[in-house]
Design a protein around this motif. Sequence first.
Motif, PDB file in Angstrom:
ATOM      1  N   VAL A 288       3.810   8.117   4.281  1.00  0.00           N
ATOM      2  CA  VAL A 288       3.764   8.273   2.821  1.00  0.00           C
ATOM      3  C   VAL A 288       2.998   9.554   2.463  1.00  0.00           C
ATOM      4  N   LYS A 289       1.904   9.778   3.179  1.00  0.00           N
ATOM      5  CA  LYS A 289       1.089  10.962   2.935  1.00  0.00           C
ATOM      6  C   LYS A 289       1.884  12.237   3.261  1.00  0.00           C
ATOM      7  N   SER A 290       2.590  12.208   4.384  1.00  0.00           N
ATOM      8  CA  SER A 290       3.331  13.409   4.772  1.00  0.00           C
ATOM      9  C   SER A 290       4.486  13.677   3.805  1.00  0.00           C
ATOM     10  N   GLN A 291       4.906  12.622   3.100  1.00  0.00           N
ATOM     11  CA  GLN A 291       5.986  12.813   2.113  1.00  0.00           C
ATOM     12  C   GLN A 291       5.427  13.167   0.734  1.00  0.00           C
TER      13      GLN A 291
ATOM     14  N   ASP B 115       1.114   8.469 -10.029  1.00  0.00           N
ATOM     15  CA  ASP B 115      -0.145   8.297 -10.760  1.00  0.00           C
ATOM     16  C   ASP B 115      -1.246   7.638  -9.931  1.00  0.00           C
ATOM     17  N   VAL B 116      -0.972   7.388  -8.633  1.00  0.00           N
ATOM     18  CA  VAL B 116      -1.926   6.622  -7.832  1.00  0.00           C
ATOM     19  C   VAL B 116      -2.492   7.433  -6.663  1.00  0.00           C
ATOM     20  N   THR B 117      -3.803   7.287  -6.452  1.00  0.00           N
ATOM     21  CA  THR B 117      -4.432   7.754  -5.217  1.00  0.00           C
ATOM     22  C   THR B 117      -4.762   6.511  -4.408  1.00  0.00           C
ATOM     23  N   LEU B 118      -4.257   6.456  -3.190  1.00  0.00           N
ATOM     24  CA  LEU B 118      -4.488   5.287  -2.354  1.00  0.00           C
ATOM     25  C   LEU B 118      -5.523   5.656  -1.301  1.00  0.00           C
ATOM     26  N   CYS B 119      -6.659   4.957  -1.318  1.00  0.00           N
ATOM     27  CA  CYS B 119      -7.707   5.231  -0.334  1.00  0.00           C
ATOM     28  C   CYS B 119      -7.731   4.121   0.710  1.00  0.00           C
ATOM     29  N   SER B 120      -7.996   4.502   1.953  1.00  0.00           N
ATOM     30  CA  SER B 120      -7.971   3.519   3.029  1.00  0.00           C
ATOM     31  C   SER B 120      -8.931   3.931   4.136  1.00  0.00           C
ATOM     32  N   PHE B 121      -9.362   2.951   4.940  1.00  0.00           N
ATOM     33  CA  PHE B 121     -10.052   3.294   6.178  1.00  0.00           C
ATOM     34  C   PHE B 121      -9.036   4.000   7.075  1.00  0.00           C
ATOM     35  N   GLY B 122      -9.549   4.900   7.903  1.00  0.00           N
ATOM     36  CA  GLY B 122      -8.658   5.693   8.747  1.00  0.00           C
ATOM     37  C   GLY B 122      -7.777   4.867   9.669  1.00  0.00           C
ATOM     38  N   ASP B 123      -8.304   3.732  10.158  1.00  0.00           N
ATOM     39  CA  ASP B 123      -7.513   3.031  11.169  1.00  0.00           C
ATOM     40  C   ASP B 123      -6.351   2.238  10.592  1.00  0.00           C
ATOM     41  N   MET B 124      -6.185   2.227   9.259  1.00  0.00           N
ATOM     42  CA  MET B 124      -4.997   1.571   8.692  1.00  0.00           C
ATOM     43  C   MET B 124      -3.821   2.542   8.541  1.00  0.00           C
ATOM     44  N   MET B 125      -4.080   3.829   8.709  1.00  0.00           N
ATOM     45  CA  MET B 125      -3.074   4.834   8.368  1.00  0.00           C
ATOM     46  C   MET B 125      -1.780   4.720   9.175  1.00  0.00           C
ATOM     47  N   ARG B 126      -1.899   4.313  10.430  1.00  0.00           N
ATOM     48  CA  ARG B 126      -0.702   4.297  11.268  1.00  0.00           C
ATOM     49  C   ARG B 126      -0.186   2.894  11.546  1.00  0.00           C
ATOM     50  N   VAL B 127      -0.741   1.912  10.858  1.00  0.00           N
ATOM     51  CA  VAL B 127      -0.250   0.547  11.068  1.00  0.00           C
ATOM     52  C   VAL B 127       1.129   0.412  10.434  1.00  0.00           C
ATOM     53  N   PRO B 128       2.133   0.022  11.228  1.00  0.00           N
ATOM     54  CA  PRO B 128       3.479  -0.023  10.675  1.00  0.00           C
ATOM     55  C   PRO B 128       3.666  -1.116   9.630  1.00  0.00           C
ATOM     56  N   GLY B 129       4.240  -0.749   8.499  1.00  0.00           N
ATOM     57  CA  GLY B 129       4.733  -1.734   7.542  1.00  0.00           C
ATOM     58  C   GLY B 129       6.144  -2.080   7.989  1.00  0.00           C
ATOM     59  N   THR B 130       6.990  -2.545   7.060  1.00  0.00           N
ATOM     60  CA  THR B 130       8.340  -2.904   7.490  1.00  0.00           C
ATOM     61  C   THR B 130       9.112  -1.666   7.940  1.00  0.00           C
ATOM     62  N   ASP B 131       9.045  -0.602   7.133  1.00  0.00           N
ATOM     63  CA  ASP B 131       9.775   0.577   7.581  1.00  0.00           C
ATOM     64  C   ASP B 131       9.012   1.891   7.518  1.00  0.00           C
ATOM     65  N   ARG B 132       7.743   1.853   7.181  1.00  0.00           N
ATOM     66  CA  ARG B 132       6.952   3.086   7.234  1.00  0.00           C
ATOM     67  C   ARG B 132       5.463   2.753   7.270  1.00  0.00           C
TER      68      ARG B 132
ATOM     69  N   ALA C 177       0.844  -1.199   0.000  1.00  0.00           N
ATOM     70  CA  ALA C 177       0.000   0.000   0.000  1.00  0.00           C
ATOM     71  C   ALA C 177       0.883   1.254   0.000  1.00  0.00           C
ATOM     72  N   CYS C 178       1.958   1.223   0.768  1.00  0.00           N
ATOM     73  CA  CYS C 178       2.869   2.375   0.830  1.00  0.00           C
ATOM     74  C   CYS C 178       3.536   2.596  -0.536  1.00  0.00           C
ATOM     75  N   GLU C 179       3.916   1.484  -1.162  1.00  0.00           N
ATOM     76  CA  GLU C 179       4.545   1.575  -2.481  1.00  0.00           C
ATOM     77  C   GLU C 179       3.577   2.238  -3.467  1.00  0.00           C
ATOM     78  N   LEU C 180       2.317   1.793  -3.423  1.00  0.00           N
ATOM     79  CA  LEU C 180       1.329   2.377  -4.335  1.00  0.00           C
ATOM     80  C   LEU C 180       1.065   3.846  -3.991  1.00  0.00           C
ATOM     81  N   GLY C 181       0.947   4.125  -2.697  1.00  0.00           N
ATOM     82  CA  GLY C 181       0.663   5.492  -2.272  1.00  0.00           C
ATOM     83  C   GLY C 181       1.765   6.466  -2.653  1.00  0.00           C
ATOM     84  N   SER C 182       2.976   5.955  -2.847  1.00  0.00           N
ATOM     85  CA  SER C 182       4.093   6.836  -3.209  1.00  0.00           C
ATOM     86  C   SER C 182       4.146   7.112  -4.706  1.00  0.00           C
ATOM     87  N   ARG C 183       3.399   6.347  -5.474  1.00  0.00           N
ATOM     88  CA  ARG C 183       3.465   6.544  -6.938  1.00  0.00           C
ATOM     89  C   ARG C 183       2.742   7.820  -7.343  1.00  0.00           C
TER      90      ARG C 183
END
Lengths: 373, 84
Positions: free
Chosen positions: A105-108, A83-100, A75-81
Amino acid sequence: MRYLDEYRDAGLCRSLVESIEKLEPAPTALMEVCGGQTHTIVKYGIDRIIPQQVSLIHGPGCPVCVTPADLIDKACELGSRKDVTLCSFGDMMRVPGTDRDLLTVKSQGGDVRMVYAPLDAVRCAQETPDRQVVFLGVGFETTAPANALAVHYAHTHGVENFSLLAAHVLVPPAMTSILADPDRRVQGFLAAGHVCTIMGYKEYEPIAAEYQVPIVVTGFEPVDLLQGIYMCLKQLKEGRYCVENQYARSVKPDGNVSARDLIQKIFTVVDAEWRGLGTIPRSGFGLNEPYRQYDATLRFGLKPTHKDEETECISGSILTGQKKPDECPAFGITCDPEHPLGAPMVSSEGACAAYYRYRKGQLHQIGSSTAGR
Amino acid sequence: MCLAIPARIDEISEDDPLLRTGSVDFGGIVKRVSLVCVPDACVGDYVLVHVGMAISVIDQEEAEKLWSYLEELGERLDERTEVG
Ligand code: SF4
């Protein structure tokens, strides 16, 4: 923490506790499956007002907590592209992936948006036809109809720039995997009320029979939980192992037939990876053949990241009920809701977050267990 | 995440057969949600709503009980995104 005395049905709760005491239960471990139930148990100290020999194990019933880091990474990889808009439920936003996480991703500068319903993501795709819109579709059976509807709507309305990054997981196979563990402690289940609202409870019947465990479909209010516990213990006392429905106000034996039809049309059962539990056969939903073009993993050729998760988080033991949150060395020290190391601390329904919110500072005062009497 | 919030159906629109939607009232907050999975629900009925989709019909007493419980639990009634 709030005590049961402050709960409007405190009197009813007390008489249920008395009925449980009268059963004189043997040492018993019951597992509540749903994170909403865990939240109620910890908030009202239900585990402390029932007889000591009955322990409640918090199960893997929070979809946010069991979503694997690999999927967050995708999801982070897609959100960084660009050409992509990544939509999610709010409670997934802060779930840690391996390194972010997605918030990073949004703040970047990534176009990551929180939506209320999966269909909102399809509408977003309709409004921005020059962008790819991906919905991060996590959830248990409860959420599956809404995600299925989004795909169905996109298909019938020709919204081709929409896709689903699906990570649906199913409760019964997770229960079976917990029961099949030779070291299992669980002797009875409080099944999740809203999951069964969709799916009904017939598929639990063979599980109850094969593993000789009572399974009681239970709601998430204090009275529901105490009643569910009572029904489980009563079955055990009488040597019965069957499925009973405490939450008949919302759950029918066959569940919601329209919702199940919708799910069946769009999804097919696949093996799924659970954070902390590994891969469980036939425990998730993937897109059915006619709808596979909406699978974001295929559309973007996403590969598993296979990054090694080096973390002090013991969420696997938490999710299978082998350990309680306060037994984690990081709990409240390097891991808190502001700086979560693992998903169970992020999600409002995660066991670690519930313990942090209601029990921090009084964790070792179990002597205060008369709360609410 | 699997929590579903009660709401009363105020109006139903079936312009798009795939998208039977309704305007529902979560005890003060009004939203448009899908009613595809509650085909028999009528205006005035109470439903449990999860991520923008009504998943079951409940009675009024149950809806009111749940509202007050959710309030007690500190959940907002607008079925914010975090409730999933
Ligand atoms: S307290 Fe934090 S680090 Fe420990 S299991 Fe829970 S989420 Fe993981």
